[in-house]
Enzyme design. Structure first.
Site, PDB file in Angstrom:
ATOM      1  N   HIS A 168      47.773  53.015  62.767  1.00 39.76           N
ATOM      2  CA  HIS A 168      48.906  53.865  63.180  1.00 39.76           C
ATOM      3  C   HIS A 168      48.964  53.986  64.707  1.00 39.76           C
ATOM      4  O   HIS A 168      49.507  54.952  65.247  1.00 39.76           O
ATOM      5  CB  HIS A 168      48.798  55.298  62.609  1.00 39.76           C
ATOM      6  CG  HIS A 168      48.876  55.388  61.121  1.00 39.76           C
ATOM      7  ND1 HIS A 168      48.011  56.176  60.380  1.00 39.76           N
ATOM      8  CD2 HIS A 168      49.710  54.813  60.234  1.00 39.76           C
ATOM      9  CE1 HIS A 168      48.306  56.078  59.099  1.00 39.76           C
ATOM     10  NE2 HIS A 168      49.338  55.255  58.978  1.00 39.76           N
TER      11      HIS A 168
ATOM     12  N   ARG B 260      44.841  57.629  49.026  1.00 39.15           N
ATOM     13  CA  ARG B 260      43.522  57.171  49.500  1.00 39.15           C
ATOM     14  C   ARG B 260      42.588  58.358  49.699  1.00 39.15           C
ATOM     15  O   ARG B 260      43.010  59.400  50.179  1.00 39.15           O
ATOM     16  CB  ARG B 260      43.666  56.399  50.815  1.00 39.15           C
ATOM     17  CG  ARG B 260      44.460  55.125  50.669  1.00 39.15           C
ATOM     18  CD  ARG B 260      44.731  54.456  52.013  1.00 39.15           C
ATOM     19  NE  ARG B 260      46.151  54.159  52.139  1.00 39.15           N
ATOM     20  CZ  ARG B 260      46.784  53.904  53.279  1.00 39.15           C
ATOM     21  NH1 ARG B 260      46.111  53.889  54.410  1.00 39.15           N
ATOM     22  NH2 ARG B 260      48.076  53.657  53.294  1.00 39.15           N
TER      23      ARG B 260
ATOM     24  N   GLU C 235      58.073  54.787  65.321  1.00 40.15           N
ATOM     25  CA  GLU C 235      57.360  53.515  65.421  1.00 40.15           C
ATOM     26  C   GLU C 235      58.341  52.368  65.637  1.00 40.15           C
ATOM     27  O   GLU C 235      58.050  51.432  66.370  1.00 40.15           O
ATOM     28  CB  GLU C 235      56.557  53.270  64.128  1.00 40.15           C
ATOM     29  CG  GLU C 235      55.340  54.170  63.980  1.00 40.15           C
ATOM     30  CD  GLU C 235      54.794  54.205  62.548  1.00 40.15           C
ATOM     31  OE1 GLU C 235      55.460  54.779  61.666  1.00 40.15           O
ATOM     32  OE2 GLU C 235      53.708  53.659  62.314  1.00 40.15           O
TER      33      GLU C 235
HETATM   34  C1  LIG Z   1      47.720  51.803  58.286  1.00 40.67           C
HETATM   35  C2  LIG Z   1      48.412  52.654  57.304  1.00 40.67           C
HETATM   36  O1  LIG Z   1      47.789  53.427  56.595  1.00 40.67           O
HETATM   37  O2  LIG Z   1      49.742  52.542  57.255  1.00 40.67           O
HETATM   38  P1  LIG Z   1      50.740  53.317  56.254  1.00 40.67           P
HETATM   39  O3  LIG Z   1      50.604  54.774  56.581  1.00 40.67           O
HETATM   40  O4  LIG Z   1      52.099  52.771  56.609  1.00 40.67           O
HETATM   41  O5  LIG Z   1      50.293  53.013  54.862  1.00 40.67           O
HETATM   42 MG   LIG Z   2      54.267  55.245  58.237  1.00 44.76          MG
END
Ligand SMILES: CC(=O)OP(=O)(O)O
Ligand SMILES: [Mg+2]
Ligand SMILES: Nc1ncnc2c1ncn2[C@@H]1O[C@H](COP(=O)(O)OP(=O)(O)O)[C@@H](O)[C@H]1O
Length: 411
Positions: free
Chosen positions: A183, A244, A387
């Site tokens: 990120h 996650r 972004e």
């Molecule tokens: C790197 C990452 O976790 O990206 P995203 O938040 O877009 O899944």
């Molecule tokens: Mg994102």
């Protein structure tokens, strides 16, 4: 440059976000999103921002990222903004893992693409989608510069003390095991914008950035440079995320394998896709979790509390890493929209100079804003990330330099 438009592609594991921008005035010409790629219920939402600007939606199966990008190209063409336009200067790709090699935006050639491919094992949810996006875009416009802007680039300034894990050095070096962080485009943009909001130069400001989207990460930024971040070798470490786990005792993995009988791939899927908020309460959308909390749902409450507990630990840790903190900035889907998350993350930290003003926190908006009371020593800010604009700016600047170099070589 005569052509001033940049198409930005942000390919996620099951989504493709895109924006077409005109860099002459940083105006957005079209924005959109393809969701649930690979499922029967894929959805493409496209909004042209020229003409009448009405949003269009299309549902139905979109098999993969190649099909998704082709569908996007068709939508753009229907608005007279097709990829064949001579006004298109470049395509900018968000690439999640760039390892240590890529510290800057990079024009993609075969060698660069091979390196992004080599990094697939350390960004298994992200890099494959990025690669398909690059390949498809190249096939559609082989003559255009394709630029990679890496999530990892901003974090390459981290000192070794923050980047190294405390494992055997030779093994770590052999397998390039270290903290890379992700990120980064957002952490860079948000830390810079926070300095602007405080009326200071980035060099003079220490900021903790909390990027809370589906994926989530924290970073400690000292004088515009990243000195620590919560994601590691892969985007799995750190905060509790939508699906996650974030941090856990690595021995959990041995235990699940030896005692639970799960394979490495099953554990990988468990920790990346079935953990975090969705694993804790069955929902990964903070809106739904807050609705359930407000209705008295205990499971949702516990998931929320675990999410906040982890966030607070990182605020404390990065406070200590920085020594002096000027501001904490909340960003991305949850950080920008979920006032209860911001209030809970900062609650009880008055002794650290941190507080949130209830009324300011409740205000919604697209502009960067302060939500701390006037007396607070450490400012708390909400800074919408961008972004896509950042990727477009970096892409456009690089292509300009690239063309200049080619011109000079031709002379
Ligand atoms: C790197 C990452 O976790 O990206 P995203 O938040 O877009 O899944
Ligand atoms: Mg994102
Ligand atoms: N109004 C809202 N209130 C609370 N959470 C929200 C709101 N809008 C979006 N979110 C959260 O933001 C998440 C998406 O954030 P985003 O930054 O777009 O993630 P990503 O880029 O990883 O897809 C959603 O899963 C949801 O949890």
């Amino acid at each position: 440059m005569s052509s001033t438009r940049v198409l930005v592609l942000n390919s996620g594991s099951s989504s493709l976000k895109y924006q077409l921008l005109d860099m002459a005035d940083s105006a957005r010409l079209a924005v959109g999103l393809v969701e649930r790629i690979g499922e029967e219920t894929s959805r493409l939402k496209h909004t042209p921002l020229t003409g009448d600007g009405a949003e269009r939606e299309r549902t139905g199966p979109i098999a993969d990222h190649e099909a998704a990008l082709k569908a996007v190209a068709a939508e753009l063409a229907a608005d007279g903004l097709g990829l064949d336009s001579p006004e298109l200067a470049a395509i900018g790709h968000r690439v999640v893992h760039g390892g240590l090699k890529f510290t800057e935006p990079t024009v993609i050639d075969d060698a660069v693409l091979a390196e992004i491919e080599r990094l697939v094992p350390v960004a298994p949810l992200h890099n494959p989608a990025n690669i398909t996006g690059i390949r498809t875009a190249r096939a559609l416009r082989p003559d255009l510069p394709q630029v990679a802007v890496f999530d990892t680039a901003f974090h390459t300034t981290m000192p070794e003390a923050a980047a190294r894990y405390a494992i055997d050095v030779a093994t770590a070096d052999q397998h390039r095991v270290r903290r890379y962080g992700f990120h980064g485009t957002s952490h860079a943009y948000v830390s810079r914008t926070t300095a602007e909001l405080l009326g200071k130069a980035p060099e003079d400001v220490n900021v903790i950035v909390l990027h809370l989207g589906n994926g989530a990460s924290a970073s400690a930024v000292r004088g515009g440079r990243c000195v620590d971040t919560s994601m590691g070798l892969t985007p799995l470490e750190g905060l509790v995320m939508g699906t996650r786990s974030g941090d856990l005792d690595p021995a959990v993995i041995f235990h699940l394998a030896r005692v639970g009988g799960l394979s490495i791939d099953e554990i990988d899927t468990l920790l990346n896709k079935k953990s975090g908020l969705i694993g804790l309460c069955g929902d990964n959308d903070m809106r739904e979790i807050r609705r359930r909390v407000d209705e008295g749902d205990e499971q949702a409450r516990l998931a929320f509390d675990i999410y906040i507990h982890r966030l607070k630990k990182y605020i404390g840790a990065y406070y200590a890493v920085l020594g002096r903190v000027d501001a904490i900035a909340f960003t991305a889907g949850v950080g920008e929209n979920a006032a209860p998350v911001r209030a809970a993350a900062v609650a009880g930290l008055e002794e650290l100079g941190l507080a949130v003003d209830g009324e300011l926190n409740a205000v919604r908006g697209d502009e960067p804003r302060l939500i701390s009371p006037g007396y607070a020593r450490v400012k708390v800010a909400v800074v919408p990330t961008d972004e896509e604009l950042e990727i477009a700016s970096q892409t456009y600047a690089l292509v300009g330099r690239h063309e200049e170099r080619l011109r000079r070589m031709g002379n």
